[in-house]
Write a protein that holds these residues in place. Structure first.
Motif, mmCIF file in Angstrom:
data_model
loop_
_atom_site.group_PDB
_atom_site.id
_atom_site.type_symbol
_atom_site.label_atom_id
_atom_site.label_comp_id
_atom_site.label_asym_id
_atom_site.label_seq_id
_atom_site.Cartn_x
_atom_site.Cartn_y
_atom_site.Cartn_z
ATOM 1 N N GLU A 101 0.814 -1.209 0.000
ATOM 2 C CA GLU A 101 0.000 0.000 0.000
ATOM 3 C C GLU A 101 0.850 1.263 0.000
ATOM 4 O O GLU A 101 0.554 2.212 -0.719
ATOM 5 N N LYS A 102 1.912 1.288 0.790
ATOM 6 C CA LYS A 102 2.767 2.481 0.840
ATOM 7 C C LYS A 102 3.350 2.802 -0.528
ATOM 8 O O LYS A 102 3.330 3.949 -0.963
ATOM 9 N N GLU A 103 3.872 1.788 -1.197
ATOM 10 C CA GLU A 103 4.452 2.007 -2.525
ATOM 11 C C GLU A 103 3.393 2.463 -3.525
ATOM 12 O O GLU A 103 3.642 3.350 -4.344
ATOM 13 N N LEU A 104 2.223 1.866 -3.453
ATOM 14 C CA LEU A 104 1.146 2.200 -4.382
ATOM 15 C C LEU A 104 0.701 3.648 -4.223
ATOM 16 O O LEU A 104 0.495 4.368 -5.194
ATOM 17 N N ARG A 105 0.564 4.091 -2.987
ATOM 18 C CA ARG A 105 0.060 5.438 -2.720
ATOM 19 C C ARG A 105 1.014 6.552 -3.144
ATOM 20 O O ARG A 105 0.585 7.673 -3.352
ATOM 21 N N VAL A 106 2.301 6.247 -3.292
ATOM 22 C CA VAL A 106 3.260 7.298 -3.651
ATOM 23 C C VAL A 106 3.693 7.252 -5.114
ATOM 24 O O VAL A 106 4.535 8.045 -5.526
ATOM 25 N N LEU A 107 3.108 6.363 -5.901
ATOM 26 C CA LEU A 107 3.478 6.286 -7.312
ATOM 27 C C LEU A 107 3.070 7.558 -8.054
ATOM 28 O O LEU A 107 1.976 8.082 -7.855
ATOM 29 N N ASP A 108 3.945 8.028 -8.913
ATOM 30 C CA ASP A 108 3.667 9.168 -9.788
ATOM 31 C C ASP A 108 2.674 8.711 -10.859
ATOM 32 O O ASP A 108 2.898 7.681 -11.504
ATOM 33 N N PRO A 109 1.577 9.449 -11.082
ATOM 34 C CA PRO A 109 0.586 9.031 -12.074
ATOM 35 C C PRO A 109 1.175 8.800 -13.473
ATOM 36 O O PRO A 109 0.665 7.982 -14.225
ATOM 37 N N ASN A 110 2.240 9.513 -13.813
ATOM 38 C CA ASN A 110 2.844 9.339 -15.141
ATOM 39 C C ASN A 110 3.641 8.051 -15.266
ATOM 40 O O ASN A 110 3.868 7.569 -16.368
ATOM 41 N N GLU A 111 4.108 7.518 -14.169
ATOM 42 C CA GLU A 111 4.961 6.331 -14.179
ATOM 43 C C GLU A 111 4.287 5.109 -13.574
ATOM 44 O O GLU A 111 4.823 4.001 -13.668
ATOM 45 N N ALA A 112 3.143 5.289 -12.943
ATOM 46 C CA ALA A 112 2.539 4.241 -12.129
ATOM 47 C C ALA A 112 2.279 2.941 -12.885
ATOM 48 O O ALA A 112 2.685 1.870 -12.426
ATOM 49 N N LEU A 113 1.610 3.013 -14.017
ATOM 50 C CA LEU A 113 1.257 1.775 -14.708
ATOM 51 C C LEU A 113 2.502 1.027 -15.174
ATOM 52 O O LEU A 113 2.560 -0.201 -15.096
#
Length: 179
Positions: A150-162
């Motif tokens: 969850e911690k990693e998921l919540r801080v992902l940049d929307p441009n790089e997340a996928l």
């Protein structure tokens, strides 16, 4: 600019396909679309991103209810695709509650007392019924069993997340083929 894809786990690994969401009107429609991508009822992800703004994940495991994560609910609420994901339950609203103000109770002609005070009252109550929170909402543990907490998921940049999610799943090459 939007990007939407299906990522289905199979016996041979992950398979990706781009998808068009124009005919999808509800979360149920979206879940059905995901289930069609995996006849063996394996895990399927619907990946949605709006460039520079937000990303969303919908996880469908067989006939179970879909699990949803949205990186920024307020940004997604301004998007037709985001509205598919932002269910009453996800936003902590009473199911079936009206999103908007009660039009019968509003003073629409501006002749009643307190006309100028209504705006400031709304501004002072950001958590009023129907308000959409800024920031992530949903199931932060949606990828726990696949190596992204969850911690990693919540801080992902929307441009790089996928791309980062696909890499962690070992599916970056198949996702890139549909981008």
């Amino acid at each position: 600019m939007y990007f939407a894809a299906l990522l289905a786990r199979t016996e041979d690994g992950w398979e990706a396909s781009d998808t068009e969401l124009d005919d999808v009107e509800t979360l149920s429609d979206l879940a059905d679309l995901a289930r069609e991508a995996s006849p063996d009822e394996d895990t399927v992800f619907v990946l949605i991103e709006q460039e520079d703004a937000w990303f969303g994940l919908v996880r469908v495991d067989g006939e179970e209810d879909p699990r949803i994560f949205v990186s920024d609910a307020a940004a997604a609420a301004r998007s037709a695709y985001g509205e598919l994901l932002l269910t009453d339950e996800l936003l902590g609203r009473e199911p079936g509650a009206d999103d908007g103000p009660d039009l019968d109770a509003l003073d629409l002609d501006g002749t009643e007392d307190g006309e100028s005070g209504e705006e400031s009252d709304e501004e002072q109550e950001p958590n009023a019924a129907g308000a959409v929170p800024h920031g992530p909402v949903g199931d932060g543990g949606i990828l726990d069993d696949l190596g992204i907490g969850e911690k990693e998921l919540r801080v992902l940049d929307p441009n790089e997340a996928l791309a980062e999610i696909a890499e962690a799943l070992g599916a970056s090459e198949v996702l890139e083929t549909v981008r």
